[in-house]
Design an enzyme around this catalytic site. Structure first.
Site, PDB file in Angstrom:
ATOM      1  N   ASN A 139     -59.034 -14.652 -32.760  1.00 52.69           N
ATOM      2  CA  ASN A 139     -58.607 -13.678 -31.746  1.00 52.69           C
ATOM      3  C   ASN A 139     -58.876 -12.238 -32.171  1.00 52.69           C
ATOM      4  OD1 ASN A 139     -56.712 -12.616 -29.468  1.00 52.69           O
ATOM      5  ND2 ASN A 139     -55.844 -11.817 -31.373  1.00 52.69           N
ATOM      6  N   ILE A 147     -52.477  -9.979 -27.239  1.00 52.45           N
ATOM      7  CA  ILE A 147     -52.936 -11.326 -26.887  1.00 52.45           C
ATOM      8  C   ILE A 147     -52.717 -12.305 -28.037  1.00 52.45           C
ATOM      9  CG2 ILE A 147     -55.008 -12.670 -26.328  1.00 52.45           C
ATOM     10  CD1 ILE A 147     -55.995 -10.058 -24.846  1.00 52.45           C
ATOM     11  N   ASP A 187     -58.130  -9.338 -43.938  1.00 54.52           N
ATOM     12  CA  ASP A 187     -59.142  -8.725 -43.085  1.00 54.52           C
ATOM     13  C   ASP A 187     -60.225  -9.758 -42.808  1.00 54.52           C
ATOM     14  OD1 ASP A 187     -61.247  -7.283 -42.006  1.00 54.52           O
ATOM     15  OD2 ASP A 187     -61.174  -5.670 -43.498  1.00 54.52           O
ATOM     16  N   TYR A 241     -70.238  -4.308 -28.704  1.00 58.90           N
ATOM     17  CA  TYR A 241     -69.079  -5.218 -28.569  1.00 58.90           C
ATOM     18  C   TYR A 241     -69.521  -6.476 -27.821  1.00 58.90           C
ATOM     19  CZ  TYR A 241     -64.649  -6.891 -26.476  1.00 58.90           C
ATOM     20  OH  TYR A 241     -63.583  -7.657 -26.048  1.00 58.90           O
ATOM     21  N   GLY A 270     -62.192  -3.245 -31.380  1.00 56.79           N
ATOM     22  CA  GLY A 270     -62.856  -2.366 -32.342  1.00 56.79           C
ATOM     23  C   GLY A 270     -62.397  -2.609 -33.765  1.00 56.79           C
ATOM     24  N   SER A 275     -65.059 -12.575 -24.257  1.00 59.69           N
ATOM     25  CA  SER A 275     -64.850 -11.594 -23.183  1.00 59.69           C
ATOM     26  C   SER A 275     -65.935 -11.750 -22.139  1.00 59.69           C
ATOM     27  CB  SER A 275     -64.912 -10.191 -23.792  1.00 59.69           C
ATOM     28  OG  SER A 275     -65.013  -9.211 -22.786  1.00 59.69           O
TER      29      SER A 275
HETATM   30  N1  LIG Z   1     -57.338  -6.602 -24.035  1.00 56.34           N
HETATM   31  C1  LIG Z   1     -58.354  -6.911 -23.244  1.00 56.34           C
HETATM   32  O1  LIG Z   1     -58.469  -6.388 -22.103  1.00 56.34           O
HETATM   33  C2  LIG Z   1     -59.401  -7.903 -23.682  1.00 56.34           C
HETATM   34  C3  LIG Z   1     -60.392  -8.289 -22.786  1.00 56.34           C
HETATM   35  C4  LIG Z   1     -61.357  -9.190 -23.205  1.00 56.34           C
HETATM   36  C5  LIG Z   1     -61.307  -9.723 -24.489  1.00 56.34           C
HETATM   37  N2  LIG Z   1     -60.333  -9.309 -25.337  1.00 56.34           N
HETATM   38  C6  LIG Z   1     -60.317  -9.879 -26.686  1.00 56.34           C
HETATM   39  O2  LIG Z   1     -59.044 -10.455 -26.932  1.00 56.34           O
HETATM   40  C7  LIG Z   1     -58.724 -10.332 -28.311  1.00 56.34           C
HETATM   41  C8  LIG Z   1     -57.366  -9.676 -28.476  1.00 56.34           C
HETATM   42  O3  LIG Z   1     -57.375  -8.456 -27.768  1.00 56.34           O
HETATM   43  P1  LIG Z   1     -56.109  -7.470 -27.801  1.00 56.34           P
HETATM   44  O4  LIG Z   1     -56.330  -6.519 -26.676  1.00 56.34           O
HETATM   45  O5  LIG Z   1     -54.862  -8.246 -27.907  1.00 56.34           O
HETATM   46  O6  LIG Z   1     -56.403  -6.720 -29.164  1.00 56.34           O
HETATM   47  P2  LIG Z   1     -55.542  -5.622 -29.947  1.00 56.34           P
HETATM   48  O7  LIG Z   1     -56.536  -4.627 -30.442  1.00 56.34           O
HETATM   49  O8  LIG Z   1     -54.393  -5.150 -29.143  1.00 56.34           O
HETATM   50  O9  LIG Z   1     -54.950  -6.459 -31.174  1.00 56.34           O
HETATM   51  C9  LIG Z   1     -55.814  -6.999 -32.118  1.00 56.34           C
HETATM   52  C10 LIG Z   1     -55.045  -7.277 -33.403  1.00 56.34           C
HETATM   53  O10 LIG Z   1     -56.031  -7.685 -34.350  1.00 56.34           O
HETATM   54  C11 LIG Z   1     -55.805  -7.001 -35.581  1.00 56.34           C
HETATM   55  N3  LIG Z   1     -57.084  -6.847 -36.264  1.00 56.34           N
HETATM   56  C12 LIG Z   1     -58.058  -5.941 -35.996  1.00 56.34           C
HETATM   57  N4  LIG Z   1     -59.046  -6.054 -36.872  1.00 56.34           N
HETATM   58  C13 LIG Z   1     -58.710  -7.064 -37.711  1.00 56.34           C
HETATM   59  C14 LIG Z   1     -59.344  -7.632 -38.838  1.00 56.34           C
HETATM   60  N5  LIG Z   1     -60.513  -7.174 -39.270  1.00 56.34           N
HETATM   61  N6  LIG Z   1     -58.726  -8.665 -39.455  1.00 56.34           N
HETATM   62  C15 LIG Z   1     -57.524  -9.123 -39.028  1.00 56.34           C
HETATM   63  N7  LIG Z   1     -56.866  -8.598 -37.977  1.00 56.34           N
HETATM   64  C16 LIG Z   1     -57.468  -7.588 -37.321  1.00 56.34           C
HETATM   65  C17 LIG Z   1     -55.209  -5.663 -35.180  1.00 56.34           C
HETATM   66  O11 LIG Z   1     -54.454  -5.082 -36.258  1.00 56.34           O
HETATM   67  C18 LIG Z   1     -54.350  -6.038 -33.979  1.00 56.34           C
HETATM   68  O12 LIG Z   1     -53.018  -6.331 -34.342  1.00 56.34           O
HETATM   69  C19 LIG Z   1     -59.869  -9.550 -28.956  1.00 56.34           C
HETATM   70  O13 LIG Z   1     -60.797 -10.430 -29.538  1.00 56.34           O
HETATM   71  C20 LIG Z   1     -60.482  -8.829 -27.784  1.00 56.34           C
HETATM   72  O14 LIG Z   1     -61.821  -8.491 -27.999  1.00 56.34           O
HETATM   73  C21 LIG Z   1     -59.376  -8.431 -24.971  1.00 56.34           C
END
Ligand SMILES: NC(=O)c1ccc[n+]([C@@H]2O[C@H](COP(=O)([O-])OP(=O)(O)OC[C@H]3O[C@@H](n4cnc5c(N)ncnc54)[C@H](O)[C@@H]3O)[C@@H](O)[C@H]2O)c1
Length: 245
Positions: A86, A18, A63, A157, A90, A143
């Site tokens: 974004n 995303i 981070d 979460y 976890g 979310s």
């Molecule tokens: N995928 C879904 O179904 C979904 C649904 C609702 C909400 N979300 C939210 O959308 C956002 C993106 O989701 P996604 O599925 O693309 O996530 P993902 O886990 O695929 O990607 C997240 C990225 O963030 C990076 N990251 C993790 N911890 C970090 C930190 N401490 N500092 C900097 N970077 C960090 C990771 O390395 C990764 O590249 C998140 O906030 C997630 O909670 C996702």
């Protein structure tokens, strides 16, 4: 409309899925995008993709849960006009479902550190500059777990996601007269779910499909634009109609 030429956007966790979709959409609209990720190689890959497509991007690995790292990075990045919080899920760990009563307090910190503390740190770092310049756009990816709760073992979460969208509401009120807006985008079921569960999950979505990074990017583009200046303190449900508000 929705031209971001001359604007700089910091997208946290922009190295995949995303966040990468958001970064690419904002770059296509003319923004210079600072692609953050915990994993530098992911950020660099998305930067290379954007530059190859004719956009402007720079990798900004740090981070978001580390306040000192966030402050140091933001101080070196120059003005940030748009912040997209974004990074989530976890964090560095996979999200493992666990019934709340089976958790202990040590389990609670991880999800809240990335989904709430990370948002606090990044907002705290960019806001003074936005106030000085009289302009800013803050967008937090939340979310349905934060707006409606979730019964599949991700209670803390949902606390992080709910807390971060509450922060957006308060920042909207504190900074409305500073030219700064703060909004959340609460996502429903996205197309990154396991393929074997996609068909069943799609049945519960009125528009008949899962959400994509492009859907999120388009909403972020609107919220990042000058044209959205009267939209603040809002939580936009992006879920294909699965939750009405
Ligand atoms: N995928 C879904 O179904 C979904 C649904 C609702 C909400 N979300 C939210 O959308 C956002 C993106 O989701 P996604 O599925 O693309 O996530 P993902 O886990 O695929 O990607 C997240 C990225 O963030 C990076 N990251 C993790 N911890 C970090 C930190 N401490 N500092 C900097 N970077 C960090 C990771 O390395 C990764 O590249 C998140 O906030 C997630 O909670 C996702």
């Amino acid at each position: 409309m929705f031209d971001l030429t001359g604007r700089t956007a910091l997208v946290t966790g922009g190295g995949q899925n995303i966040g990468a979709g958001i970064a690419q959409t904002l770059a296509t609209a003319g923004a210079r995008v600072l692609v953050n990720d915990l994993r530098a190689e992911r950020a660099e890959k998305i930067v290379a993709d954007i530059v190859e497509s004719g956009g402007q991007a720079t990798a900004a690995p740090f981070d978001v849960t580390d306040r000192d790292a966030v402050l140091a990075a933001v101080a070196g990045l120059g003005p940030v006009d748009v912040l997209v919080n974004n990074a989530g899920n976890g964090g560095a760990e996979a999200m493992l479902p666990k019934k709340f009563t089976d958790t202990d307090p040590d389990d609670w910190r991880g999800p809240m550190e990335v989904n709430l503390d990370g948002v606090l740190h990044c907002c705290h770092a960019v806001l003074p500059g936005m106030v000085d310049r009289g302009h800013g756009r803050i967008i937090t990816i939340s979310s349905a777990a934060g707006t409606h709760g979730v019964g599949i073992g991700f209670a803390t979460y949902s606390v992080g996601k709910g807390g971060s969208l509450s922060l957006m509401r308060s920042l909207a009120l504190e900074h409305g007269r500073d030219g700064i807006t703060a909004n959340s985008v609460a996502l429903g079921v996205m197309d990154s779910v396991r393929p074997e569960t996609a068909a069943a999950l799609t049945k519960s979505i009125p528009v008949g499909r899962l959400g994509s990074p492009g859907d999120v990017g388009a909403t972020c583009l609107w919220l990042a634009s000058d044209e959205s200046g009267w939209v603040t303190g809002q939580t936009i449900g992006l879920n294909g109609g699965a939750f009405t508000s």
